[in-house]
Design an enzyme around this catalytic site. Structure first.
Site, mmCIF file in Angstrom:
data_model
loop_
_atom_site.group_PDB
_atom_site.id
_atom_site.type_symbol
_atom_site.label_atom_id
_atom_site.label_comp_id
_atom_site.label_asym_id
_atom_site.label_seq_id
_atom_site.Cartn_x
_atom_site.Cartn_y
_atom_site.Cartn_z
ATOM 1 N N LEU A 262 6.050 -17.116 44.927
ATOM 2 C CA LEU A 262 5.814 -17.016 43.495
ATOM 3 C C LEU A 262 4.393 -16.502 43.303
ATOM 4 O O LEU A 262 3.511 -16.758 44.130
ATOM 5 C CB LEU A 262 5.949 -18.382 42.809
ATOM 6 C CG LEU A 262 7.339 -19.021 42.766
ATOM 7 C CD1 LEU A 262 7.246 -20.424 42.172
ATOM 8 C CD2 LEU A 262 8.319 -18.172 41.974
ATOM 9 N N ASP A 263 4.150 -15.766 42.196
ATOM 10 C CA ASP A 263 2.776 -15.382 41.865
ATOM 11 C C ASP A 263 1.904 -16.619 41.818
ATOM 12 O O ASP A 263 2.380 -17.711 41.461
ATOM 13 C CB ASP A 263 2.729 -14.703 40.491
ATOM 14 C CG ASP A 263 3.377 -13.336 40.486
ATOM 15 O OD1 ASP A 263 3.621 -12.799 41.573
ATOM 16 O OD2 ASP A 263 3.643 -12.818 39.381
ATOM 17 N N MET A 264 0.638 -16.457 42.132
ATOM 18 C CA MET A 264 -0.286 -17.585 42.118
ATOM 19 C C MET A 264 -0.241 -18.322 40.775
ATOM 20 O O MET A 264 -0.272 -19.551 40.723
ATOM 21 C CB MET A 264 -1.705 -17.103 42.398
ATOM 22 C CG MET A 264 -2.741 -18.227 42.418
ATOM 23 S SD MET A 264 -4.423 -17.667 42.735
ATOM 24 C CE MET A 264 -4.834 -16.958 41.139
#
Length: 555
Positions: free
Chosen positions: A402-404
């Site tokens: 997942l994106d940060m």
């Protein structure tokens, strides 16, 4: 609003009493604009709204004609030698087909001045282009291509017909040999076969000779075009290099470095086109040249968004990395600059929550602002935490990312066999996923599919662009759950899984045209990105049964 006659430093029209002056300068690649920079930006925006100094179609007035070009503007709050505050204004690239306007700081090097070497070389390059276009669209070239194609078709048709006739005659001779095997008759058949083969060879030679003539005619024409293109390419490269040599940048220590020198120590092989033409370098250069102390910087977009990028009218944006990071790395030397927030571990005080665990898989609820895997400067991540939590596990562990800034469900496997089994499901797109997002506006169409291809912005990573030429297919289903207080809660179901797919599809003008709340890349920064991976379903690697996991969003 007054302007110093000797320099283009604007004095504040609006009093800024009560605004605390920052002690350190803005880190330009990730920042929230300081109040004094916002005040300066608002005064520039007021000027842009009311000015009559130039005509440029920003796409804000439907009645205005001309090509629509939105533009990035910048402000630099400065203190002069007498201790008085003011601000400089700049734009990126050209404005109204000019490099220099009285209200804004001048370019570092103005290539558009009359009789400049750039103008002269540009005319020469244009003449090459006109000659190439004329040759490529000439009747002679079209005729040469057509004649060659006609001749090839005629050759192929005749030779194929001859080969089929020879095959047919060969079959007939085989039948005749069975009915008459006398030596004289067999010799006759043999001579017929030899005669046919010689005739075929003669026709092949004939057509080859004919084609050589036609191909030679076409090659001469194409060679002339290719020579011109190579000359144009060479002269264009020489012009670009000469431009690079005319760009020299100061820093706060009054040290000078050329564009070529600056980029020689960067990851880029050579400076990208347009390097040095962005607002931030122009502003700092003018400040240094005129003994002005830089205090705070901010850049904002004015006008309609380009088709590929996501730019919102009046929104603030960081400096681009591809062109500006090496340049500003030099220009900021000698200034006391804010700490780079990208080097600070945002997950330091956060904990991972294990939603489910058995002897095969681990389901994690990742907090927002928490790396999935180690970054360039930050090692702490879901993966490093998992390795510490499950030292007996073997294999790659984390199956997807997942994106940060995105919170929610992540799946990990305790063995390489389990990892590969689930990973195949991701590759085949049989894994079911849902995301919850809060959008910064009201969505008009309650449900649908967004289909916009995406690729990375090579000049400003990690931002993504919509690109129909080189982008990868990206499709997202969405459904509105609730609209309240001017914001929309939606469910996103990604059909594909591209980097920043949901964020881009939400914010882009051809998508929902409403960014996710807190999106610091494509919208406006908030306390967090309001995007959460809430549901996942896949086949369990051991039981071979479908398993489902759901973690509600905490917003």
């Amino acid at each position: 609003m007054s302007v110093d006659k000797s320099q283009r430093l604007h004095r504040f029209h609006t009093p800024f009493t009560g605004i605390e002056i920052p002690n350190t300068f803005t880190f330009p690649f990730y920042y929230e604009p300081h109040s004094i920079a916002i005040l300066a930006a608002e005064e520039v925006q007021a000027y842009l709204t009311n000015q009559t100094d130039f005509e440029h179609n920003f796409g804000l007035n439907e009645k205005q004609f001309g090509l629509v070009i939105g533009k990035m503007f910048g402000v630099l709050v400065c203190r002069d030698t007498s201790g008085e505050f003011g601000y400089l204004a700049a734009y990126s690239g050209k404005l109204a087909n000019s490099n220099d306007h009285a209200y804004f700081v001048p370019p570092i090097f103005d290539m558009l001045t009359a009789n400049s070497f750039f103008r002269i070389e540009e005319e020469l390059l244009n003449s090459y282009s006109l000659r190439i276009d004329a040759l490529e669209s000439s009747q002679e070239l079209e005729s040469a291509k057509k004649d060659l194609n006609v001749l090839r078709s005629a050759a192929e048709n005749e030779l194929e017909a001859l080969k089929q006739k020879i095959k047919h005659n060969k079959r007939n001779r085989m039948l005749l040999r069975e009915s008459d095997s006398s030596p004289d008759f067999l010799e006759k058949l043999r001579k017929e076969s030899i005669k046919e083969q010689y005739f075929l060879k003669d026709r092949i030679t004939f057509w080859k000779d004919e084609l050589v003539v036609k191909e030679a005619r076409l090659t001469i024409l194409l060679n002339e075009i290719n020579i011109l293109k190579e000359e144009r390419k060479k002269k264009s490269g020489q012009l670009q290099q000469r431009l690079f040599e005319n760009y020299h940048f100061l820093n706060a220590k009054k040290e000078v470095a050329s564009l070529a020198t600056i980029f020689s120590t960067s990851e880029e092989i050579k400076p990208p086109a347009g390097s040095g033409e962005c607002a931030a370098p122009k502003l700092l250069q003018y400040a240094y040249e005129n003994n002005l102390q830089p205090i705070a910087l901010a850049e904002f977009w004015w006008g309609q968004s380009p088709q590929s990028e996501i730019r919102k009218h009046k929104n603030y944006y960081p400096a681009c990395r591809g062109k500006c990071e090496p340049i500003l790395g030099h220009m900021l030397q000698g200034l006391d600059v804010d700490e780079n927030p990208l080097l600070i571990n945002p997950a330091e005080d956060k904990q991972l929550s294990v939603v489910f665990e058995d002897d095969t898989i681990i389901i994690i609820n990742k907090p927002a602002e928490f790396l999935s895997v180690p970054g360039k400067s930050i090692d702490d991540s879901v993966l490093t935490r998992l390795r510490a939590m499950f030292p007996e596990a073997n294999g790659p562990l984390l199956i997807h990312r997942l994106d940060m800034s995105t919170s929610g469900i992540l799946v990990a496997a305790k063995s390489e066999v389990a990892h590969k089994f689930i990973q195949r499901q991701f590759i085949k797109r049989t894994v079911q996923k849902r995301y919850i997002a809060l959008l910064d506006g009201e969505v008009g169409v309650p449900q649908g599919i967004i289909d916009l291809p995406i690729r990375v912005d090579l000049e400003d990573r990690p931002r993504q662009l919509v690109c129909y030429e080189f982008g990868k297919s990206a499709r997202t289903k969405y459904k509105v759950v609730e609209i309240a207080n001017g914001k929309t809660r939606v469910v996103f179901i990604p059909i594909t899984g591209r980097t920043h797919q949901l964020r881009v599809h939400a914010a882009h003008s051809m998508g929902l045209n409403i960014p996710i709340v807190g999106d610091d890349l494509y919208g406006i920064k908030s306390n967090r990105l309001y995007l959460h991976a809430s549901f996942i379903s896949f086949i369990h690697p051991k039981t071979r049964e479908i398993v489902k996991f759901e973690v509600p969003a905490d917003f």
